[in-house]
Motif scaffolding. Structure first.
Motif, PDB file in Angstrom:
ATOM      1  N   LEU A  39      -5.722   0.405   7.748  1.00 39.04           N
ATOM      2  CA  LEU A  39      -5.584  -0.493   6.504  1.00 39.04           C
ATOM      3  C   LEU A  39      -5.815  -1.701   6.563  1.00 39.04           C
ATOM      4  N   ILE A  90       0.767  -1.164   0.026  1.00 36.13           N
ATOM      5  CA  ILE A  90      -0.088   0.033   0.117  1.00 36.13           C
ATOM      6  C   ILE A  90       0.806   1.296   0.007  1.00 36.13           C
ATOM      7  N   ILE A 139       4.130  -1.116   3.768  1.00 32.99           N
ATOM      8  CA  ILE A 139       3.522   0.265   3.035  1.00 32.99           C
ATOM      9  C   ILE A 139       4.754   1.219   2.938  1.00 32.99           C
ATOM     10  N   TRP A 157      -1.848  -0.729  -4.115  1.00 29.67           N
ATOM     11  CA  TRP A 157      -2.943   0.043  -3.555  1.00 29.67           C
ATOM     12  C   TRP A 157      -2.703   1.268  -3.074  1.00 29.67           C
ATOM     13  N   GLY A 173       3.109   0.663  -4.598  1.00 28.92           N
ATOM     14  CA  GLY A 173       2.063   0.017  -4.004  1.00 28.92           C
ATOM     15  C   GLY A 173       0.922  -0.360  -5.249  1.00 28.92           C
ATOM     16  N   THR A 228     -10.559  -6.279   0.170  1.00 29.13           N
ATOM     17  CA  THR A 228      -9.887  -6.588  -1.141  1.00 29.13           C
ATOM     18  C   THR A 228      -9.902  -7.861  -1.850  1.00 29.13           C
ATOM     19  N   TYR A 259      -3.787   4.988  -0.948  1.00 28.98           N
ATOM     20  CA  TYR A 259      -4.627   5.407   0.151  1.00 28.98           C
ATOM     21  C   TYR A 259      -4.354   6.873   0.296  1.00 28.98           C
ATOM     22  N   LEU A 263      -9.412   3.046  -0.156  1.00 24.76           N
ATOM     23  CA  LEU A 263      -8.397   2.354  -0.821  1.00 24.76           C
ATOM     24  C   LEU A 263      -8.666   1.951  -2.272  1.00 24.76           C
ATOM     25  N   LEU A 283      -8.224  -3.923   3.948  1.00 17.75           N
ATOM     26  CA  LEU A 283      -7.400  -4.934   3.013  1.00 17.75           C
ATOM     27  C   LEU A 283      -8.211  -6.354   3.308  1.00 17.75           C
TER      28      LEU A 283
END
Length: 316
Positions: A102, A7, A35, A87, A85, A109, A89, A147, A106
């Motif tokens: 987060l 992420i 992340i 994803w 990432g 997802t 944010y 996200l 997740l």
């Protein structure tokens, strides 16, 4: 730094030295470690840039982008362009998120999901057209609290003019519709701590008729270009009616011979019209009827304040 973070948290930064450290700490403190945190210093003139650099020295997951001031939308674009990432944010630099934000997101997802939406009372799964209709009902318009799959963004996503200091999130969200291929999961989970303060764009914004008119025109340009616009045209029509009644609620002097008003009345001949729509059209020619929308605007503001106060108590 992890070479392939799962992420990317993107934080646009501009003159927020009072709030920035708390924001960075909340991002670094996430229960998900995979992340990267991208701090985009958008030409800050206070100590924000120094705070970013010091944070990067302490945590290898932090990357700093220093650029000339271009506005929040442009700063987000700069962050997305270097994000690694899968994803994305977005976190505003004067806000914070809870440590398990987060991790919770997740959980929703999957391969067929493009966006996970928190900070909303809705509990549902949208198709792209359903999501578009929800946005045009004034839901899920913010970029924060979501996200995003990285593929949700292209260079065209961040082209909303800087003129829109308030409303830029809405236009950027509309642009993501061009790239959606999967589902949008929406959950009534609240993890984002929004900091409404005197220096925020929302508090400083003073709307006027010209500003709102440009918002209508920009929205028209974006949504009518969607390949499946016909499926959402009734929702777009209803959005324009609500926008019109909202401007009446703010007491704007609305010229009845403006092109968008004439086009809207023409469109109404082939669209289902609600009682609200009929009243809005009548109020254009009979100003005394606009008091209905003034009262409605005030009640909505009171209800919003009450809801925000309630959520604040829930987080304590």
């Amino acid at each position: 730094m992890n070479s392939s973070p799962f992420i990317s948290i993107i934080i646009p930064v501009y003159n927020v030295q009072e709030y920035l450290q708390a924001c960075i700490d909340s991002a670094c403190g996430q229960s998900v470690f995979e992340i990267e945190i991208i701090l985009v210093n958008d030409g800050s003139t206070d100590a924000s840039g120094d705070i970013c650099e010091k944070a990067a020295q302490k945590d290898s997951r932090i990357r700093v982008v220093n650029k000339t001031n271009g506005g929040e939308i442009n700063a987000r674009k700069a962050g997305v362009e270097i994000a690694q990432g899968e994803w994305i944010y977005f976190l505003d630099s004067d806000d914070t998120i809870q440590k398990d934000t987060l991790e919770k997101m997740l959980q929703y997802t999957s391969k067929d999901v493009d966006i996970v939406v928190f900070e909303s009372p809705m509990d549902c799964i949208y198709t792209e057209q359903e999501y578009a209709k929800a946005i045009l009902r004034f839901k899920h318009w913010s970029n924060w609290g979501k996200l995003y799959r990285r593929s949700s963004f292209t260079s065209n996503t961040f082209t909303a003019p800087r003129y829109f200091k308030v409303g830029g999130d809405f236009l950027t969200t509309l642009h993501t519709l061009e790239n959606l291929k999967g589902k949008v999961v929406c959950k009534p989970i609240y993890c984002y701590n929004y900091n409404r303060h005197a220096g925020s764009a929302l508090m400083e914004h003073r709307p006027n008729y010209e500003y709102e008119l440009r918002m209508i025109e920009e929205t028209e340009r974006i949504v009518t270009a969607l390949p499946w616009y016909k499926d959402i045209e009734p929702a777009h029509f209803s959005w324009k009616i609500k926008y019109l009644s909202g401007m009446m609620g703010l007491g704007y002097d609305i010229p009845v011979d403006d092109k968008w008003i004439i086009d809207l009345q023409s469109q109404a001949k082939r669209m289902p019209t609600s009682l609200r729509s009929q009243l809005a059209f009548k109020a254009l020619h009979h100003p005394y009827l606009r008091c209905v929308f003034v009262a409605d605007k005030r009640l909505r503001r009171l209800a919003k304040k009450g809801l925000m106060a309630l959520r604040g108590k829930e987080k304590i």
